[in-house]
Design a protein around this motif. Structure first.
Motif, short mmCIF file in Angstrom:
data_model
loop_
_atom_site.label_atom_id
_atom_site.label_comp_id
_atom_site.label_asym_id
_atom_site.label_seq_id
_atom_site.Cartn_x
_atom_site.Cartn_y
_atom_site.Cartn_z
N GLY A 23 50.78 41.08 49.78
CA GLY A 23 51.31 40.99 48.45
C GLY A 23 50.58 41.81 47.41
O GLY A 23 50.91 41.76 46.24
N LYS A 24 49.58 42.58 47.82
CA LYS A 24 48.83 43.36 46.84
C LYS A 24 48.61 44.78 47.35
O LYS A 24 48.27 44.99 48.52
N ILE A 25 48.80 45.71 46.48
CA ILE A 25 48.57 47.11 46.84
C ILE A 25 47.08 47.35 47.09
O ILE A 25 46.71 48.14 47.95
N SER A 26 46.24 46.63 46.38
CA SER A 26 44.80 46.82 46.56
C SER A 26 44.36 46.47 47.99
O SER A 26 43.43 47.08 48.52
N GLY A 27 45.02 45.49 48.58
CA GLY A 27 44.71 45.15 49.97
C GLY A 27 45.05 46.30 50.92
O GLY A 27 44.30 46.60 51.85
N LEU A 28 46.17 46.95 50.65
CA LEU A 28 46.56 48.10 51.47
C LEU A 28 45.57 49.25 51.29
O LEU A 28 45.20 49.93 52.25
N MET A 29 45.14 49.48 50.05
CA MET A 29 44.18 50.55 49.79
C MET A 29 42.82 50.23 50.43
O MET A 29 42.14 51.13 50.91
N GLY A 30 42.45 48.96 50.45
CA GLY A 30 41.20 48.57 51.09
C GLY A 30 41.23 48.85 52.58
O GLY A 30 40.25 49.32 53.16
N ASP A 31 42.38 48.58 53.20
CA ASP A 31 42.52 48.87 54.62
C ASP A 31 42.45 50.37 54.89
O ASP A 31 41.86 50.81 55.87
N ALA A 32 43.06 51.16 54.00
CA ALA A 32 43.01 52.61 54.16
C ALA A 32 41.57 53.11 54.02
O ALA A 32 41.13 53.98 54.78
N ALA A 33 40.83 52.53 53.08
CA ALA A 33 39.43 52.94 52.90
C ALA A 33 38.59 52.57 54.12
O ALA A 33 37.71 53.35 54.53
N LYS A 34 38.84 51.43 54.71
CA LYS A 34 38.11 51.04 55.92
C LYS A 34 38.40 52.01 57.07
O LYS A 34 37.51 52.35 57.85
N GLY A 35 39.65 52.44 57.16
CA GLY A 35 40.01 53.40 58.20
C GLY A 35 39.32 54.73 58.02
O GLY A 35 38.84 55.34 58.97
N ILE A 36 39.25 55.19 56.76
CA ILE A 36 38.57 56.45 56.47
C ILE A 36 37.08 56.33 56.78
O ILE A 36 36.48 57.23 57.36
N ARG A 37 36.48 55.21 56.41
CA ARG A 37 35.06 55.00 56.67
C ARG A 37 34.78 54.98 58.18
O ARG A 37 33.80 55.56 58.65
N ALA A 38 35.65 54.32 58.95
CA ALA A 38 35.47 54.28 60.40
C ALA A 38 35.61 55.68 61.00
O ALA A 38 34.88 56.04 61.93
N PHE A 39 36.53 56.46 60.44
CA PHE A 39 36.70 57.84 60.92
C PHE A 39 35.45 58.66 60.66
O PHE A 39 34.98 59.39 61.54
N ARG A 40 34.87 58.55 59.47
CA ARG A 40 33.65 59.28 59.14
C ARG A 40 32.49 58.85 60.03
O ARG A 40 31.70 59.68 60.47
N ASP A 41 32.37 57.55 60.27
CA ASP A 41 31.31 57.06 61.15
C ASP A 41 31.49 57.61 62.56
O ASP A 41 30.51 57.93 63.23
N GLY A 42 32.72 57.72 63.01
CA GLY A 42 32.99 58.30 64.32
C GLY A 42 32.59 59.75 64.39
O GLY A 42 32.06 60.22 65.40
N LEU A 43 32.83 60.49 63.30
CA LEU A 43 32.41 61.89 63.28
C LEU A 43 30.90 62.02 63.29
O LEU A 43 30.36 62.91 63.93
N LYS A 44 30.22 61.14 62.58
CA LYS A 44 28.76 61.18 62.58
C LYS A 44 28.22 60.92 63.97
O LYS A 44 27.24 61.51 64.40
N GLY A 45 28.85 60.02 64.70
CA GLY A 45 28.43 59.72 66.07
C GLY A 45 28.60 60.92 66.97
O GLY A 45 27.78 61.18 67.84
N ASP A 46 29.67 61.72 66.76
CA ASP A 46 29.89 62.91 67.56
C ASP A 46 28.83 63.96 67.29
O ASP A 46 28.39 64.66 68.18
N GLU A 47 28.40 64.07 66.02
CA GLU A 47 27.36 65.04 65.69
C GLU A 47 26.04 64.68 66.36
O GLU A 47 25.31 65.54 66.81
N ASP A 48 25.74 63.38 66.43
CA ASP A 48 24.50 62.96 67.07
C ASP A 48 24.52 63.33 68.55
O ASP A 48 23.52 63.77 69.10
N LYS A 49 25.66 63.19 69.20
CA LYS A 49 25.77 63.54 70.61
C LYS A 49 25.60 65.04 70.80
O LYS A 49 24.99 65.49 71.75
#
Length: 70
Positions: A23-49
């Motif tokens: 029922g809130k757009i902010s909830g949808l935006m929060g989920d999108a932000a979590k997805g972007i953060r997880a993507f960035r963390d995944g990229l950082k993990g690839d650089e370490d490898k």
């Protein structure tokens, strides 16, 4: 001009996304932000490898170093 079935379905889906579920757009935006953060963390993990594989690489010879400089 009357709206067709596809236009009505698109409007219904948009209404459900905006007003249904959480029922809130902010909830949808929060989920999108979590997805972007997880993507960035995944990229950082690839650089370490990548750094680990480079650290285990064989040393370059003098002629290889000269080729890289030019």
């Amino acid at each position: 001009m009357q709206p067709g079935i596809w236009q009505i379905l698109i409007i219904a889906v948009l209404a459900l996304l905006l007003f249904g579920g959480r029922g809130k757009i902010s909830g949808l935006m929060g989920d999108a932000a979590k997805g972007i953060r997880a993507f960035r963390d995944g990229l950082k993990g690839d650089e370490d490898k990548g750094e680990q594989t480079r650290a285990g690489a064989l040393p370059r010879t003098e002629s290889e170093k000269e080729d890289l400089k030019s």
